[in-house]
Design a protein around this motif. Structure first.
Motif, short mmCIF file in Angstrom:
data_model
loop_
_atom_site.label_atom_id
_atom_site.label_comp_id
_atom_site.label_asym_id
_atom_site.label_seq_id
_atom_site.Cartn_x
_atom_site.Cartn_y
_atom_site.Cartn_z
N LYS A 39 -41.04 -23.66 73.94
CA LYS A 39 -41.36 -24.47 72.76
C LYS A 39 -42.59 -25.35 73.02
O LYS A 39 -43.48 -25.42 72.17
CB LYS A 39 -40.15 -25.35 72.40
N ASP A 40 -42.64 -26.00 74.16
CA ASP A 40 -43.79 -26.86 74.47
C ASP A 40 -45.07 -26.06 74.71
O ASP A 40 -46.17 -26.52 74.40
CB ASP A 40 -43.49 -27.76 75.67
N ALA A 41 -44.93 -24.85 75.26
CA ALA A 41 -46.09 -23.98 75.44
C ALA A 41 -46.66 -23.59 74.08
O ALA A 41 -47.88 -23.58 73.89
CB ALA A 41 -45.71 -22.74 76.24
N ALA A 42 -45.78 -23.30 73.13
CA ALA A 42 -46.24 -22.95 71.78
C ALA A 42 -47.01 -24.11 71.16
O ALA A 42 -48.08 -23.91 70.57
CB ALA A 42 -45.05 -22.56 70.91
N MET A 101 -58.22 -19.96 72.85
CA MET A 101 -58.02 -18.57 72.49
C MET A 101 -57.24 -17.88 73.62
O MET A 101 -57.63 -17.95 74.78
CB MET A 101 -59.38 -17.89 72.30
N ILE A 102 -56.18 -17.23 73.24
CA ILE A 102 -55.39 -16.50 74.24
C ILE A 102 -56.09 -15.18 74.53
O ILE A 102 -56.33 -14.38 73.62
CB ILE A 102 -53.96 -16.24 73.73
N VAL A 103 -56.42 -14.95 75.80
CA VAL A 103 -57.08 -13.69 76.17
C VAL A 103 -56.06 -12.62 76.55
O VAL A 103 -56.36 -11.43 76.41
CB VAL A 103 -58.11 -13.88 77.31
N ASN A 151 -52.80 -26.25 69.96
CA ASN A 151 -53.69 -27.40 70.01
C ASN A 151 -55.14 -26.92 69.82
O ASN A 151 -55.61 -26.04 70.54
CB ASN A 151 -53.55 -28.09 71.38
N PRO A 152 -55.87 -27.50 68.87
CA PRO A 152 -57.26 -27.08 68.61
C PRO A 152 -58.17 -27.17 69.83
O PRO A 152 -59.16 -26.45 69.91
CB PRO A 152 -57.73 -28.04 67.51
N LEU A 172 -43.99 -15.73 70.75
CA LEU A 172 -44.73 -15.14 69.64
C LEU A 172 -44.16 -15.56 68.27
O LEU A 172 -44.89 -15.59 67.28
CB LEU A 172 -44.75 -13.62 69.75
N GLN A 173 -42.88 -15.89 68.25
CA GLN A 173 -42.27 -16.37 67.00
C GLN A 173 -42.76 -17.77 66.63
O GLN A 173 -42.67 -18.16 65.48
CB GLN A 173 -40.74 -16.38 67.11
N LEU A 174 -43.29 -18.49 67.62
CA LEU A 174 -43.69 -19.88 67.41
C LEU A 174 -45.20 -20.09 67.25
O LEU A 174 -45.64 -21.20 66.96
CB LEU A 174 -43.19 -20.73 68.58
N ILE A 175 -45.99 -19.04 67.48
CA ILE A 175 -47.44 -19.16 67.37
C ILE A 175 -47.98 -18.11 66.41
O ILE A 175 -47.34 -17.08 66.18
CB ILE A 175 -48.15 -19.04 68.74
N GLU A 176 -49.14 -18.39 65.85
CA GLU A 176 -49.77 -17.42 64.94
C GLU A 176 -50.73 -16.49 65.67
O GLU A 176 -50.92 -15.35 65.25
CB GLU A 176 -50.51 -18.16 63.83
N GLU A 177 -51.34 -16.98 66.73
CA GLU A 177 -52.33 -16.20 67.46
C GLU A 177 -51.67 -14.96 68.07
O GLU A 177 -50.55 -15.02 68.58
CB GLU A 177 -52.96 -17.06 68.55
#
Length: 163
Positions: free
Chosen positions: A62-65, A1-3, A70-71, A92-97
């Motif tokens: 890209k690799d950070a996304a 979870m991103i804080v 990763n679950p 933010l364009q590459l992740i949903e969170e």
């Protein structure tokens, strides 16, 4: 979870590592920076700034996304640090969170103006910050947790690059 996602062109240093560690109690730091990910000397220096017991990953955007999706990271408190607003927007364009974005440190350079203490911006930075806000992300301007949060929109209204 991103804080929290922090914009700081120095990426990881004592102020980020320790003051935000106390405030956020994060377990891991993900540095999302194409430049840092490709600079072996800088990676060594960044690793020296990481608090004991905290996992650190230095990746391209890209690799950070990919890593952030990763679950295994879902159960961890992750503090993400990017060097500039464009990097955050791209991530933010590459992740949903979605997490609050903290604008905290961008050094003075040619063609940049003072936006708030420790934050200098140019026209491109403002364009990407505006896009982040328009996407519904909360954007706070705060150098360190002990300082009060400044509202982006009120600071933004004072910026004019048309002159």
């Amino acid at each position: 979870m991103i804080v929290k996602i922090r914009i700081d062109d120095r990426l990881l240093h004592g102020q980020v590592a320790y003051s935000w560690k106390s405030a956020l109690s994060y377990d891991a730091i993900v540095i999302a920076s194409d430049d840092a990910a490709n600079d072996e000397i800088r990676k060594v220096a960044l690793k020296l700034c990481c608090p004991d017991g905290v996992k650190l990953a230095i990746r391209s955007i890209k690799d950070a996304a990919t890593l952030l999706k990763n679950p295994k990271l879902a159960s961890m408190k992750v503090f993400v640090v990017c060097p500039n607003p464009k990097s955050v927007y791209d991530l933010l364009q590459l992740i949903e969170e979605r997490a609050t974005v903290n604008l905290g440190g961008m050094q003075m350079e040619p063609n940049k103006i003072l936006f708030s203490p420790a934050v200098y911006v140019n026209k491109e930075d403002i364009e990407y910050l505006d896009k982040i806000v328009e996407s519904g992300i909360v954007l706070e301007v705060q150098e360190v947790p002990s300082k009060s949060v400044k509202e982006y929109k009120s600071l933004r209204n004072k910026v004019d690059f048309s002159k």
